[in-house]
Write a protein that holds these residues in place. Structure first.
Motif, short mmCIF file in Angstrom:
data_model
loop_
_atom_site.label_atom_id
_atom_site.label_comp_id
_atom_site.label_asym_id
_atom_site.label_seq_id
_atom_site.Cartn_x
_atom_site.Cartn_y
_atom_site.Cartn_z
N GLU A 274 86.48 55.67 112.36
CA GLU A 274 86.58 56.70 111.33
C GLU A 274 85.20 57.13 110.87
OE1 GLU A 274 88.54 53.99 111.25
OE2 GLU A 274 90.50 54.93 111.59
N ALA A 275 84.30 56.17 110.75
CA ALA A 275 82.93 56.50 110.34
C ALA A 275 82.26 57.39 111.38
CB ALA A 275 82.12 55.22 110.14
N TRP A 276 82.55 57.17 112.65
CA TRP A 276 81.94 58.00 113.70
C TRP A 276 82.45 59.44 113.60
CZ3 TRP A 276 78.13 59.06 116.48
CH2 TRP A 276 78.22 59.81 117.66
N ARG A 277 83.73 59.61 113.29
CA ARG A 277 84.26 60.96 113.11
C ARG A 277 83.57 61.65 111.94
NH1 ARG A 277 89.48 58.25 113.31
NH2 ARG A 277 90.29 58.22 115.45
N ASP A 278 83.34 60.88 110.88
CA ASP A 278 82.67 61.47 109.71
C ASP A 278 81.23 61.85 110.02
OD1 ASP A 278 85.02 61.00 108.40
OD2 ASP A 278 84.31 59.19 107.36
N MET A 279 80.55 61.04 110.81
CA MET A 279 79.17 61.36 111.18
C MET A 279 79.12 62.63 112.03
SD MET A 279 77.37 59.08 109.66
CE MET A 279 75.76 59.40 110.38
N LEU A 280 80.08 62.79 112.92
CA LEU A 280 80.14 64.01 113.73
C LEU A 280 80.42 65.22 112.84
CD1 LEU A 280 82.13 62.78 116.88
CD2 LEU A 280 79.67 63.18 116.66
N SER A 281 81.28 65.04 111.84
CA SER A 281 81.57 66.14 110.91
C SER A 281 80.32 66.51 110.12
CB SER A 281 82.70 65.73 109.96
OG SER A 281 82.97 66.76 109.03
N LEU A 282 79.55 65.50 109.74
CA LEU A 282 78.30 65.77 109.01
C LEU A 282 77.31 66.52 109.90
CD1 LEU A 282 76.31 65.38 106.65
CD2 LEU A 282 75.76 63.13 107.62
N ARG A 283 77.18 66.11 111.15
CA ARG A 283 76.26 66.77 112.07
C ARG A 283 76.67 68.23 112.29
NH1 ARG A 283 71.14 66.35 113.51
NH2 ARG A 283 71.36 68.42 112.58
#
Length: 294
Positions: A274-283
């Protein structure tokens, strides 16, 4: 004869409840200090036999007039006058808002925060943890509170959680020079316990002014305490994470993304997806902001 195991059990119990740091050579009897402070406080009751200036006052069947409350300005910028008489929660908030509002630069804000005595956590912390990174960055990350390593070094996210955060940022091409990071609280709660509402309320005006001075294009709330405080929401971080919302800043709404705290990810590695999805959303949102600016 005292059993050594009993002593060790007692020490473990103190550590478990957060009593893991000594803040003085001798213990303080806060009950006695509070009683002395109350005795020194001026009485608002009229002396026996005295007559009110207007010649009237309370009559039979009518309550005596209540003293007028002190104006909020009376608390503005008021430091601790006596360790036995700390600011109350409401007074601390008014004092913090006045001090923070006077700051016109980050240096002035940091100086005001270091001089502020309205939060009792300052007395137990080693350092005031202000911020780290690039204040000109597009993204401002807001954590919860310093941990043991952060308290010792005086910088946010430099312990185990910080190293994980650095690796997470590196996966989307960021480092400390490309972001700006701070916390809700600048002082470590003893034993890394969760902050109280009174502690958050006392420090929140400084964070709000911090955000207003930095003027980030995007905000990231790391953890439940940060997300609920900035968004004024009651839901937990597992419900809030991954959804862009607006933070009501002084200069207008700022997009804010709640994310899982790195400490949570260390305890629950399965949540890293889930954190990886959030990081991609931030990028992705960062790329959109850069495209609009160019």
């Amino acid at each position: 004869m005292i059993d050594v195991s009993d002593i060790l059990d007692a020490l473990r119990w103190h550590a478990d409840i957060g009593c893991d740091e000594a803040i003085g050579d001798t213990p303080l009897d806060w009950a006695t200090l509070t009683a002395r402070a109350a005795a020194r406080a001026p009485s608002t009751a009229p002396a026996a036999g005295s007559v009110p200036a207007n010649g009237g006052g309370a009559t039979r069947g009518q309550p005596a007039p209540r003293p007028a409350p002190r104006p909020a300005a009376a608390f503005a910028g008021t430091p601790f006058a006596d360790p036995a008489q700390p600011l109350g929660a409401s007074e601390a908030g008014v004092s913090a808002r006045a001090r923070a509002g006077e700051a016109r630069t980050l240096a002035e804000l940091e100086a005001a925060l270091r001089a502020f005595d309205g939060c009792p956590l300052k007395a137990t912390a080693m350092n005031t943890v202000f911020a780290d990174g690039n204040p000109e960055a597009t993204v401002m990350l807001v954590g919860e509170a310093p941990g043991e390593d952060e308290d010792r070094q005086g910088k946010p996210f430099v312990g185990v959680s910080g190293r994980l955060l650095d690796r997470m940022l590196a996966q989307i091409g960021l480092d400390r020079g490309a972001i700006y990071i701070t916390n809700i609280l600048p002082w470590r709660p003893p034993g890394n316990r969760s902050p109280t509402q009174a502690e958050i309320a006392a420090c929140l005006p400084f964070l709000e002014r911090h955000i207003a001075l930095v003027k980030p294009k995007l905000l990231v709330a790391l953890g439940g305490v940060s997300a609920k405080t900035l968004l004024n929401r009651a839901e937990g971080i597992t419900r809030l994470r991954g959804q862009w919302r607006d933070y009501d800043a002084a200069g207008g709404p700022v997009p804010l993304l709640p994310m899982l705290h790195p400490a949570y990810l260390l305890r629950n590695p399965i949540a890293k997806r889930e954190a990886w999805r959030d990081m991609l959303s931030l990028r992705q949102r960062m790329n959109e902001v850069a495209a609009k600016s160019s």
